[in-house]
Design a protein around this motif. Structure first.
Motif, PDB file in Angstrom:
ATOM      1  N   MET A 111       0.832  -1.199   0.000  1.00 26.93           N
ATOM      2  CA  MET A 111       0.000   0.000   0.000  1.00 26.93           C
ATOM      3  C   MET A 111       0.870   1.253   0.000  1.00 26.93           C
ATOM      4  N   LYS A 112       1.895   1.246   0.840  1.00 27.17           N
ATOM      5  CA  LYS A 112       2.789   2.405   0.916  1.00 27.17           C
ATOM      6  C   LYS A 112       3.446   2.654  -0.442  1.00 27.17           C
ATOM      7  N   TYR A 113       3.873   1.581  -1.094  1.00 29.34           N
ATOM      8  CA  TYR A 113       4.488   1.704  -2.416  1.00 29.34           C
ATOM      9  C   TYR A 113       3.476   2.213  -3.446  1.00 29.34           C
ATOM     10  N   PHE A 114       2.277   1.601  -3.482  1.00 30.17           N
ATOM     11  CA  PHE A 114       1.249   2.022  -4.440  1.00 30.17           C
ATOM     12  C   PHE A 114       0.988   3.521  -4.317  1.00 30.17           C
ATOM     13  N   ASN A 115       0.808   3.981  -3.089  1.00 28.87           N
ATOM     14  CA  ASN A 115       0.482   5.393  -2.876  1.00 28.87           C
ATOM     15  C   ASN A 115       1.652   6.305  -3.238  1.00 28.87           C
ATOM     16  N   GLU A 116       2.864   5.852  -2.970  1.00 30.06           N
ATOM     17  CA  GLU A 116       4.044   6.659  -3.295  1.00 30.06           C
ATOM     18  C   GLU A 116       4.206   6.833  -4.800  1.00 30.06           C
ATOM     19  N   VAL A 117       4.097   5.757  -5.548  1.00 33.22           N
ATOM     20  CA  VAL A 117       4.302   5.860  -6.991  1.00 33.22           C
ATOM     21  C   VAL A 117       3.068   6.407  -7.704  1.00 33.22           C
ATOM     22  N   HIS A 118       1.897   6.276  -7.087  1.00 34.22           N
ATOM     23  CA  HIS A 118       0.691   6.861  -7.678  1.00 34.22           C
ATOM     24  C   HIS A 118       0.830   8.379  -7.763  1.00 34.22           C
ATOM     25  N   LYS A 119       1.439   8.960  -6.752  1.00 40.97           N
ATOM     26  CA  LYS A 119       1.638  10.413  -6.744  1.00 40.97           C
ATOM     27  C   LYS A 119       2.483  10.864  -7.923  1.00 40.97           C
ATOM     28  N   LYS A 120       3.338   9.969  -8.413  1.00 36.67           N
ATOM     29  CA  LYS A 120       4.182  10.260  -9.575  1.00 36.67           C
ATOM     30  C   LYS A 120       3.492   9.843 -10.872  1.00 36.67           C
ATOM     31  N   LYS A 121       2.210   9.425 -10.759  1.00 35.71           N
ATOM     32  CA  LYS A 121       1.418   8.991 -11.922  1.00 35.71           C
ATOM     33  C   LYS A 121       1.998   7.749 -12.596  1.00 35.71           C
ATOM     34  N   LYS A 122       2.603   6.873 -11.780  1.00 31.69           N
ATOM     35  CA  LYS A 122       3.217   5.680 -12.361  1.00 31.69           C
ATOM     36  C   LYS A 122       2.511   4.390 -11.965  1.00 31.69           C
ATOM     37  N   TYR A 123       1.458   4.473 -11.171  1.00 37.62           N
ATOM     38  CA  TYR A 123       0.753   3.263 -10.758  1.00 37.62           C
ATOM     39  C   TYR A 123      -0.720   3.581 -10.620  1.00 37.62           C
ATOM     40  N   PRO A 124      -1.591   2.710 -11.070  1.00 33.82           N
ATOM     41  CA  PRO A 124      -3.020   3.034 -11.104  1.00 33.82           C
ATOM     42  C   PRO A 124      -3.753   2.924  -9.763  1.00 33.82           C
ATOM     43  N   LEU A 125      -3.146   2.324  -8.744  1.00 27.36           N
ATOM     44  CA  LEU A 125      -3.851   2.134  -7.479  1.00 27.36           C
ATOM     45  C   LEU A 125      -3.452   3.176  -6.446  1.00 27.36           C
ATOM     46  N   PHE A 126      -4.419   3.633  -5.673  1.00 25.52           N
ATOM     47  CA  PHE A 126      -4.180   4.567  -4.582  1.00 25.52           C
ATOM     48  C   PHE A 126      -5.212   4.289  -3.504  1.00 25.52           C
ATOM     49  N   PHE A 127      -4.793   4.345  -2.244  1.00 25.34           N
ATOM     50  CA  PHE A 127      -5.692   4.051  -1.132  1.00 25.34           C
ATOM     51  C   PHE A 127      -5.647   5.189  -0.124  1.00 25.34           C
ATOM     52  N   TYR A 128      -6.832   5.675   0.244  1.00 23.75           N
ATOM     53  CA  TYR A 128      -6.925   6.782   1.197  1.00 23.75           C
ATOM     54  C   TYR A 128      -6.733   6.336   2.637  1.00 23.75           C
ATOM     55  N   SER A 129      -6.896   5.053   2.886  1.00 22.48           N
ATOM     56  CA  SER A 129      -6.764   4.559   4.257  1.00 22.48           C
ATOM     57  C   SER A 129      -6.333   3.097   4.243  1.00 22.48           C
ATOM     58  N   VAL A 130      -5.830   2.662   5.379  1.00 21.87           N
ATOM     59  CA  VAL A 130      -5.482   1.246   5.534  1.00 21.87           C
ATOM     60  C   VAL A 130      -6.747   0.407   5.413  1.00 21.87           C
ATOM     61  N   GLN A 131      -7.848   0.920   5.941  1.00 28.65           N
ATOM     62  CA  GLN A 131      -9.125   0.197   5.845  1.00 28.65           C
ATOM     63  C   GLN A 131      -9.512  -0.048   4.390  1.00 28.65           C
ATOM     64  N   SER A 132      -9.397   0.980   3.539  1.00 28.41           N
ATOM     65  CA  SER A 132      -9.774   0.810   2.134  1.00 28.41           C
ATOM     66  C   SER A 132      -8.821  -0.164   1.434  1.00 28.41           C
ATOM     67  N   PHE A 133      -7.539  -0.147   1.801  1.00 28.31           N
ATOM     68  CA  PHE A 133      -6.580  -1.079   1.223  1.00 28.31           C
ATOM     69  C   PHE A 133      -6.905  -2.517   1.643  1.00 28.31           C
ATOM     70  N   ARG A 134      -7.163  -2.708   2.937  1.00 27.13           N
ATOM     71  CA  ARG A 134      -7.481  -4.052   3.423  1.00 27.13           C
ATOM     72  C   ARG A 134      -8.778  -4.555   2.784  1.00 27.13           C
ATOM     73  N   ASP A 135      -9.785  -3.679   2.679  1.00 31.38           N
ATOM     74  CA  ASP A 135     -11.040  -4.070   2.022  1.00 31.38           C
ATOM     75  C   ASP A 135     -10.794  -4.476   0.571  1.00 31.38           C
ATOM     76  N   TYR A 136      -9.932  -3.749  -0.110  1.00 34.91           N
ATOM     77  CA  TYR A 136      -9.583  -4.082  -1.497  1.00 34.91           C
ATOM     78  C   TYR A 136      -9.004  -5.496  -1.570  1.00 34.91           C
ATOM     79  N   LEU A 137      -8.048  -5.793  -0.695  1.00 33.75           N
ATOM     80  CA  LEU A 137      -7.415  -7.114  -0.727  1.00 33.75           C
ATOM     81  C   LEU A 137      -8.380  -8.222  -0.330  1.00 33.75           C
ATOM     82  N   VAL A 138      -9.103  -8.019   0.750  1.00 34.29           N
ATOM     83  CA  VAL A 138      -9.939  -9.079   1.314  1.00 34.29           C
ATOM     84  C   VAL A 138     -11.275  -9.216   0.584  1.00 34.29           C
ATOM     85  N   LYS A 139     -11.940  -8.100   0.329  1.00 32.18           N
ATOM     86  CA  LYS A 139     -13.289  -8.163  -0.255  1.00 32.18           C
ATOM     87  C   LYS A 139     -13.273  -8.208  -1.778  1.00 32.18           C
ATOM     88  N   GLU A 140     -12.471  -7.350  -2.397  1.00 32.45           N
ATOM     89  CA  GLU A 140     -12.469  -7.310  -3.864  1.00 32.45           C
ATOM     90  C   GLU A 140     -11.615  -8.421  -4.464  1.00 32.45           C
TER      91      GLU A 140
END
Length: 156
Positions: free
Chosen positions: A67-96
């Motif tokens: 998650m930390k990596y996704f958010n870091e590189v997303h800011k540079k427009k190099k990765y399509p995933l970004f998470f506003y919270s740990v909860q949203s990241f965990r929900d993405y992994l577990v639920k989606e």
């Protein structure tokens, strides 16, 4: 746009077809994941398999480094995933993505707060062990290696 095949969607699709002349194909069963999500899921499942075979040390909290990596590189427009919270990241992994073995929100948050700096020069306030620092950075490196091998694309 593809809709799940059920009575409500068939009725909606017919109404939209009559009004706007639009058609909406129906799919049967579980919808396929988008390409990025599928690549993420496959990479994580491969890492979990490697952990079971003792080829990779993977803790329940290690997913937060992704998650930390996704958010870091997303800011540079190099990765399509970004998470506003740990909860949203965990929900993405577990639920989606339906991945098991992920730590709790509180565990992921706790370890996420230990990380400082930019990848791959991350530092961690909970350990002075250079081997552990490298292991955490290599979780992301292994993930990226699998993504490149499976998709041929470099993300980040």
């Amino acid at each position: 746009m593809e809709l799940p095949d059920n009575e409500g969607n068939r009725t909606l699709a017919e109404a939209l077809k009559m009004i706007a002349g639009a058609t909406f194909p129906m799919y049967y069963g579980t919808p396929q994941l988008p390409v990025v999500d599928s690549a993420v899921k496959n990479a994580i499942l491969q890492m979990q398999s490697e952990a079971k075979e003792k080829k990779l040390k993977l803790h329940r909290f290690d997913y937060v480094w992704l998650m930390k990596y996704f958010n870091e590189v997303h800011k540079k427009k190099k990765y399509p995933l970004f998470f506003y919270s740990v909860q949203s990241f965990r929900d993405y992994l577990v639920k989606e993505l339906q991945i098991s073995g992920i730590g709790s929100v509180s565990l992921l948050s706790q370890y996420g707060n230990y990380q400082f700096g930019r990848f791959p020069e991350w530092t961690f306030s909970d350990t002075d062990d250079s081997g552990e620092r490298l292991r955490r950075v290599n979780i992301v490196n292994r993930f990226l290696s699998i993504i490149v091998k499976n998709t041929g694309k470099v993300w980040g």
